[in-house]
Design a protein around this motif. Structure first.
Motif, PDB file in Angstrom:
ATOM      1  N   LYS A  99       5.879  19.998  10.927  1.00 20.66           N
ATOM      2  CA  LYS A  99       5.935  18.786  11.736  1.00 20.66           C
ATOM      3  C   LYS A  99       6.178  19.131  13.208  1.00 20.66           C
ATOM      4  N   HIS A 100       7.103  20.062  13.454  1.00 21.53           N
ATOM      5  CA  HIS A 100       7.462  20.418  14.828  1.00 21.53           C
ATOM      6  C   HIS A 100       6.719  21.647  15.343  1.00 21.53           C
ATOM      7  N   ARG A 101       5.998  22.308  14.444  1.00 25.22           N
ATOM      8  CA  ARG A 101       5.256  23.527  14.804  1.00 25.22           C
ATOM      9  C   ARG A 101       6.168  24.563  15.457  1.00 25.22           C
ATOM     10  N   ASP A 102       7.326  24.768  14.837  1.00 31.47           N
ATOM     11  CA  ASP A 102       8.304  25.706  15.377  1.00 31.47           C
ATOM     12  C   ASP A 102       9.135  26.258  14.222  1.00 31.47           C
ATOM     13  N   THR A 103       9.787  27.386  14.463  1.00 28.51           N
ATOM     14  CA  THR A 103      10.664  27.955  13.441  1.00 28.51           C
ATOM     15  C   THR A 103      12.027  27.274  13.520  1.00 28.51           C
ATOM     16  N   GLY A 104      12.634  27.075  12.368  1.00 34.81           N
ATOM     17  CA  GLY A 104      13.934  26.448  12.313  1.00 34.81           C
ATOM     18  C   GLY A 104      14.169  25.861  10.940  1.00 34.81           C
ATOM     19  N   PHE A 105      15.238  25.100  10.824  1.00 31.79           N
ATOM     20  CA  PHE A 105      15.533  24.457   9.550  1.00 31.79           C
ATOM     21  C   PHE A 105      16.091  23.070   9.807  1.00 31.79           C
ATOM     22  N   ASN A 106      16.086  22.274   8.751  1.00 28.22           N
ATOM     23  CA  ASN A 106      16.494  20.884   8.835  1.00 28.22           C
ATOM     24  C   ASN A 106      17.998  20.782   8.619  1.00 28.22           C
ATOM     25  N   LEU A 107      18.701  20.284   9.615  1.00 25.70           N
ATOM     26  CA  LEU A 107      20.141  20.033   9.505  1.00 25.70           C
ATOM     27  C   LEU A 107      20.311  18.564   9.152  1.00 25.70           C
ATOM     28  N   GLN A 108      20.891  18.285   7.982  1.00 20.15           N
ATOM     29  CA  GLN A 108      21.107  16.913   7.542  1.00 20.15           C
ATOM     30  C   GLN A 108      22.410  16.386   8.128  1.00 20.15           C
ATOM     31  N   VAL A 109      22.349  15.173   8.679  1.00 17.29           N
ATOM     32  CA  VAL A 109      23.507  14.537   9.297  1.00 17.29           C
ATOM     33  C   VAL A 109      23.701  13.184   8.647  1.00 17.29           C
ATOM     34  N   ALA A 110      24.937  12.868   8.308  1.00 16.85           N
ATOM     35  CA  ALA A 110      25.276  11.550   7.777  1.00 16.85           C
ATOM     36  C   ALA A 110      26.216  10.875   8.765  1.00 16.85           C
ATOM     37  N   ALA A 111      26.054   9.563   8.920  1.00 20.56           N
ATOM     38  CA  ALA A 111      26.880   8.806   9.858  1.00 20.56           C
ATOM     39  C   ALA A 111      27.060   7.386   9.344  1.00 20.56           C
ATOM     40  N   THR A 112      28.168   6.779   9.720  1.00 18.25           N
ATOM     41  CA  THR A 112      28.368   5.367   9.422  1.00 18.25           C
ATOM     42  C   THR A 112      27.606   4.554  10.466  1.00 18.25           C
ATOM     43  N   LEU A 113      27.554   3.254  10.292  1.00 17.86           N
ATOM     44  CA  LEU A 113      26.863   2.405  11.269  1.00 17.86           C
ATOM     45  C   LEU A 113      27.508   2.484  12.649  1.00 17.86           C
TER      46      LEU A 113
END
Length: 177
Positions: A81-95
């Motif tokens: 999707k980003h055409r770059d090396t890296g990884f997906n960092l998942q973030v959770a947040a309240t409203l």
């Protein structure tokens, strides 16, 4: 101060060494020794995700943390999707935009059917979901104020979980938790 500078600005160690008037090797040793200490000392400021999220809506989203291409470690990280090396960092947040790491009952925007347009109902539903998602996007933006997440991570991938815990603890400490 050195560890905080490295997390906040993500300079190359040689630049940090010049700024602090020490050798690059000393920067590396202090980074390795003190990052776990910072995380451990501030861990008490990180609230229990179950308590923070009890009875509240929790939003989860991911963001790309760019890295070097770590082929030498037997891993090839690439985001198409980003055409770059890296990884997906998942973030959770309240409203309210408070960070966390718990979530259940996922609600996501409705995808466009292949070769078709979205229905009016899907568009209305997506607008509602995206209005809610603004809070988690704000939380990601606050995390990316720490340049270690916003710019290419150069350290060993095995230490990235520790970096994430330290930055999360610092973010909660800064908010007064």
């Amino acid at each position: 101060m050195l560890v905080l500078f490295l997390l906040r600005q993500n300079p190359v160690q040689k630049a940090a060494a010049e700024l602090f008037d020490i050798s690059q090797a000393t920067v590396s040793r202090r980074w390795t020794a003190l990052l776990p200490v910072v995380e451990k000392v501030l861990a008490g400021h990180v609230p229990d995700p179950a308590q923070v999220s009890a009875g509240r809506i929790v939003l989860v989203d991911g963001t790309l943390v760019t890295t070097w291409d770590w082929r030498s470690e037997g891993t090839r990280l690439f985001s198409g999707k980003h055409r770059d090396t890296g990884f997906n960092l998942q973030v959770a947040a309240t409203l309210a935009g408070d960070l966390g790491y718990v979530g259940s009952g996922l609600i996501t925007p409705r995808r466009k059917p292949p070769g078709q347009e979205r229905s009016t109902g899907d568009k209305v539903a997506n607008r509602s979901v995206n209005t809610l998602r603004a809070a988690v996007e704000r939380a990601i933006a606050h995390l990316k104020d720490w340049k270690i997440f916003a710019t290419r991570y150069r350290g060993p991938l095995a230490r990235f979980a520790l970096v994430t815990k330290a930055v999360t603890a610092l973010a909660f400490y800064k908010k007064g938790w």
